[in-house]
Design a protein around this motif. Structure first.
Motif, PDB file in Angstrom:
ATOM      1  N   ARG A   1      13.428   2.558 -10.893  1.00 16.03           N
ATOM      2  CA  ARG A   1      11.973   2.436 -11.011  1.00 16.03           C
ATOM      3  C   ARG A   1      11.392   2.087  -9.646  1.00 16.03           C
ATOM      4  O   ARG A   1      11.957   1.288  -8.904  1.00 16.03           O
ATOM      5  CB  ARG A   1      11.601   1.355 -12.018  1.00 16.03           C
ATOM      6  N   THR A   2      10.259   2.668  -9.311  1.00 17.97           N
ATOM      7  CA  THR A   2       9.536   2.321  -8.098  1.00 17.97           C
ATOM      8  C   THR A   2       8.873   0.961  -8.317  1.00 17.97           C
ATOM      9  O   THR A   2       8.280   0.734  -9.370  1.00 17.97           O
ATOM     10  CB  THR A   2       8.462   3.378  -7.786  1.00 17.97           C
ATOM     11  N   VAL A   3       8.983   0.086  -7.331  1.00 18.71           N
ATOM     12  CA  VAL A   3       8.361  -1.229  -7.429  1.00 18.71           C
ATOM     13  C   VAL A   3       7.331  -1.349  -6.312  1.00 18.71           C
ATOM     14  O   VAL A   3       7.648  -1.194  -5.139  1.00 18.71           O
ATOM     15  CB  VAL A   3       9.402  -2.365  -7.326  1.00 18.71           C
ATOM     16  N   ILE A   4       6.081  -1.601  -6.707  1.00 21.95           N
ATOM     17  CA  ILE A   4       4.981  -1.743  -5.757  1.00 21.95           C
ATOM     18  C   ILE A   4       4.305  -3.070  -6.031  1.00 21.95           C
ATOM     19  O   ILE A   4       3.812  -3.302  -7.135  1.00 21.95           O
ATOM     20  CB  ILE A   4       3.963  -0.586  -5.890  1.00 21.95           C
ATOM     21  N   GLY A   5       4.308  -3.954  -5.056  1.00 22.38           N
ATOM     22  CA  GLY A   5       3.693  -5.265  -5.228  1.00 22.38           C
ATOM     23  C   GLY A   5       4.323  -6.059  -6.358  1.00 22.38           C
ATOM     24  O   GLY A   5       3.626  -6.771  -7.074  1.00 22.38           O
ATOM     25  N   GLY A   6       5.625  -5.887  -6.552  1.00 20.85           N
ATOM     26  CA  GLY A   6       6.330  -6.608  -7.595  1.00 20.85           C
ATOM     27  C   GLY A   6       6.195  -6.010  -8.991  1.00 20.85           C
ATOM     28  O   GLY A   6       6.722  -6.552  -9.948  1.00 20.85           O
ATOM     29  N   LYS A   7       5.487  -4.889  -9.111  1.00 20.01           N
ATOM     30  CA  LYS A   7       5.295  -4.250 -10.416  1.00 20.01           C
ATOM     31  C   LYS A   7       5.897  -2.847 -10.406  1.00 20.01           C
ATOM     32  O   LYS A   7       5.880  -2.166  -9.388  1.00 20.01           O
ATOM     33  CB  LYS A   7       3.814  -4.182 -10.755  1.00 20.01           C
ATOM     34  N   ALA A   8       6.397  -2.441 -11.558  1.00 19.63           N
ATOM     35  CA  ALA A   8       6.986  -1.111 -11.714  1.00 19.63           C
ATOM     36  C   ALA A   8       6.049  -0.246 -12.562  1.00 19.63           C
ATOM     37  O   ALA A   8       6.019  -0.376 -13.784  1.00 19.63           O
ATOM     38  CB  ALA A   8       8.353  -1.220 -12.369  1.00 19.63           C
ATOM     39  N   PRO A   9       5.270   0.632 -11.926  1.00 20.54           N
ATOM     40  CA  PRO A   9       4.357   1.496 -12.688  1.00 20.54           C
ATOM     41  C   PRO A   9       5.139   2.412 -13.642  1.00 20.54           C
ATOM     42  O   PRO A   9       6.277   2.778 -13.361  1.00 20.54           O
ATOM     43  CB  PRO A   9       3.664   2.333 -11.615  1.00 20.54           C
ATOM     44  N   PRO A  10       4.531   2.794 -14.764  1.00 16.67           N
ATOM     45  CA  PRO A  10       5.222   3.697 -15.686  1.00 16.67           C
ATOM     46  C   PRO A  10       5.396   5.090 -15.066  1.00 16.67           C
ATOM     47  O   PRO A  10       4.567   5.523 -14.261  1.00 16.67           O
ATOM     48  CB  PRO A  10       4.290   3.748 -16.896  1.00 16.67           C
ATOM     49  N   TYR A  11       6.475   5.752 -15.437  1.00 16.48           N
ATOM     50  CA  TYR A  11       6.723   7.128 -15.016  1.00 16.48           C
ATOM     51  C   TYR A  11       6.743   7.292 -13.491  1.00 16.48           C
ATOM     52  O   TYR A  11       6.227   8.265 -12.953  1.00 16.48           O
ATOM     53  CB  TYR A  11       5.691   8.087 -15.626  1.00 16.48           C
ATOM     54  N   ASP A  12       7.337   6.348 -12.787  1.00 16.71           N
ATOM     55  CA  ASP A  12       7.367   6.357 -11.328  1.00 16.71           C
ATOM     56  C   ASP A  12       8.771   5.930 -10.897  1.00 16.71           C
ATOM     57  O   ASP A  12       9.195   4.816 -11.180  1.00 16.71           O
ATOM     58  CB  ASP A  12       6.304   5.380 -10.802  1.00 16.71           C
ATOM     59  N   PHE A  13       9.485   6.836 -10.220  1.00 14.29           N
ATOM     60  CA  PHE A  13      10.887   6.587  -9.897  1.00 14.29           C
ATOM     61  C   PHE A  13      11.188   6.890  -8.430  1.00 14.29           C
ATOM     62  O   PHE A  13      10.612   7.797  -7.841  1.00 14.29           O
ATOM     63  CB  PHE A  13      11.790   7.454 -10.779  1.00 14.29           C
ATOM     64  N   ALA A  14      12.108   6.111  -7.866  1.00  9.71           N
ATOM     65  CA  ALA A  14      12.525   6.259  -6.474  1.00  9.71           C
ATOM     66  C   ALA A  14      13.934   6.835  -6.420  1.00  9.71           C
ATOM     67  O   ALA A  14      14.803   6.462  -7.211  1.00  9.71           O
ATOM     68  CB  ALA A  14      12.496   4.905  -5.774  1.00  9.71           C
ATOM     69  N   ALA A  15      14.157   7.736  -5.469  1.00 11.08           N
ATOM     70  CA  ALA A  15      15.475   8.326  -5.229  1.00 11.08           C
ATOM     71  C   ALA A  15      16.133   7.584  -4.075  1.00 11.08           C
ATOM     72  O   ALA A  15      15.514   7.391  -3.027  1.00 11.08           O
ATOM     73  CB  ALA A  15      15.321   9.801  -4.877  1.00 11.08           C
ATOM     74  N   ILE A  16      17.386   7.191  -4.273  1.00 16.28           N
ATOM     75  CA  ILE A  16      18.075   6.360  -3.283  1.00 16.28           C
ATOM     76  C   ILE A  16      19.399   7.002  -2.898  1.00 16.28           C
ATOM     77  O   ILE A  16      20.154   7.478  -3.754  1.00 16.28           O
ATOM     78  CB  ILE A  16      18.320   4.946  -3.854  1.00 16.28           C
ATOM     79  N   PHE A  17      19.671   7.019  -1.578  1.00 18.15           N
ATOM     80  CA  PHE A  17      20.973   7.429  -1.054  1.00 18.15           C
ATOM     81  C   PHE A  17      21.453   6.347  -0.102  1.00 18.15           C
ATOM     82  O   PHE A  17      20.782   6.043   0.882  1.00 18.15           O
ATOM     83  CB  PHE A  17      20.904   8.775  -0.328  1.00 18.15           C
ATOM     84  N   MET A  18      22.595   5.759  -0.402  1.00 16.75           N
ATOM     85  CA  MET A  18      23.186   4.730   0.459  1.00 16.75           C
ATOM     86  C   MET A  18      22.190   3.611   0.776  1.00 16.75           C
ATOM     87  O   MET A  18      22.023   3.237   1.918  1.00 16.75           O
ATOM     88  CB  MET A  18      23.722   5.351   1.755  1.00 16.75           C
ATOM     89  N   GLN A  19      21.495   3.120  -0.192  1.00 10.85           N
ATOM     90  CA  GLN A  19      20.530   2.031  -0.096  1.00 10.85           C
ATOM     91  C   GLN A  19      19.229   2.397   0.603  1.00 10.85           C
ATOM     92  O   GLN A  19      18.371   1.543   0.796  1.00 10.85           O
ATOM     93  CB  GLN A  19      21.163   0.797   0.559  1.00 10.85           C
ATOM     94  N   ASP A  20      19.044   3.652   0.985  1.00 13.65           N
ATOM     95  CA  ASP A  20      17.789   4.107   1.585  1.00 13.65           C
ATOM     96  C   ASP A  20      16.988   4.887   0.546  1.00 13.65           C
ATOM     97  O   ASP A  20      17.528   5.780  -0.120  1.00 13.65           O
ATOM     98  CB  ASP A  20      18.046   5.022   2.786  1.00 13.65           C
ATOM     99  N   THR A  21      15.707   4.565   0.420  1.00 12.08           N
ATOM    100  CA  THR A  21      14.834   5.335  -0.466  1.00 12.08           C
ATOM    101  C   THR A  21      14.488   6.633   0.241  1.00 12.08           C
ATOM    102  O   THR A  21      13.938   6.625   1.338  1.00 12.08           O
ATOM    103  CB  THR A  21      13.566   4.537  -0.815  1.00 12.08           C
ATOM    104  N   VAL A  22      14.837   7.761  -0.381  1.00 16.69           N
ATOM    105  CA  VAL A  22      14.674   9.063   0.271  1.00 16.69           C
ATOM    106  C   VAL A  22      13.646   9.956  -0.411  1.00 16.69           C
ATOM    107  O   VAL A  22      13.300  11.007   0.120  1.00 16.69           O
ATOM    108  CB  VAL A  22      16.027   9.798   0.389  1.00 16.69           C
ATOM    109  N   GLY A  23      13.152   9.544  -1.584  1.00 19.90           N
ATOM    110  CA  GLY A  23      12.172  10.366  -2.276  1.00 19.90           C
ATOM    111  C   GLY A  23      11.602   9.642  -3.470  1.00 19.90           C
ATOM    112  O   GLY A  23      11.961   8.500  -3.767  1.00 19.90           O
ATOM    113  N   ARG A  24      10.704  10.344  -4.155  1.00 19.09           N
ATOM    114  CA  ARG A  24       9.998   9.720  -5.273  1.00 19.09           C
ATOM    115  C   ARG A  24       9.514  10.800  -6.230  1.00 19.09           C
ATOM    116  O   ARG A  24       9.162  11.907  -5.806  1.00 19.09           O
ATOM    117  CB  ARG A  24       8.818   8.936  -4.719  1.00 19.09           C
ATOM    118  N   ILE A  25       9.487  10.456  -7.508  1.00 14.47           N
ATOM    119  CA  ILE A  25       8.850  11.315  -8.506  1.00 14.47           C
ATOM    120  C   ILE A  25       7.901  10.459  -9.325  1.00 14.47           C
ATOM    121  O   ILE A  25       8.145   9.269  -9.521  1.00 14.47           O
ATOM    122  CB  ILE A  25       9.871  12.022  -9.431  1.00 14.47           C
ATOM    123  N   LEU A  26       6.790  11.060  -9.764  1.00 16.90           N
ATOM    124  CA  LEU A  26       5.889  10.335 -10.641  1.00 16.90           C
ATOM    125  C   LEU A  26       5.102  11.304 -11.510  1.00 16.90           C
ATOM    126  O   LEU A  26       4.790  12.417 -11.101  1.00 16.90           O
ATOM    127  CB  LEU A  26       4.949   9.405  -9.884  1.00 16.90           C
TER     128      LEU A  26
END
Length: 123
Positions: A50-75
């Motif tokens: 889940r994508t976390v912005i300001g301590g909150k996880a918006p619905p239907y919002d996800f982060a793609a991670i490779f080796m601990q680096d965020t590399v993309g996003r879908i929402l």
């Protein structure tokens, strides 16, 4: 859709392409492992959270991670004439798009990131 394979760092052995629990092949460099995926029409299996912005996880919002680096996003678009569609973006290189389903958005990010690592679309 294409085959999804995991690429992992194997410490002193280099980089491994893995299918489930089976090591498919080992490479000295990360780029070589990703080129192997591109050559066989596959894509890297990214970790999703889940994508976390300001301590909150918006619905239907996800982060793609490779080796601990965020590399993309879908929402998912929740309002307006495009409500129900999914937006995807690969941070490196700026590839992005709008698609009807979450699976297609995941595909877009994973494919774009796989190709970006080896500069497959550079001219």
């Amino acid at each position: 859709m294409s085959e999804r394979l995991k690429v992992r760092f194997a410490y002193q052995r280099g980089w491994q392409v893995v299918d489930g629990s089976t090591v498919v092949r080992t490479f000295e460099k990360k780029e070589d492992a990703f080129q192997f995926l591109v050559d066989r029409g596959a894509r890297v299996r990214l970790e999703w959270s889940r994508t976390v912005i300001g301590g909150k996880a918006p619905p239907y919002d996800f982060a793609a991670i490779f080796m601990q680096d965020t590399v993309g996003r879908i929402l998912k678009t929740l309002h307006g004439k495009e409500a129900g569609t999914w937006f995807w973006t690969c941070y490196e290189g700026g590839a992005n798009g709008k698609v009807p389903t979450k699976d297609e958005a995941v595909f877009g990010v994973e494919r774009a990131y796989t190709r970006r690592v080896v500069k497959a679309d550079w001219r």
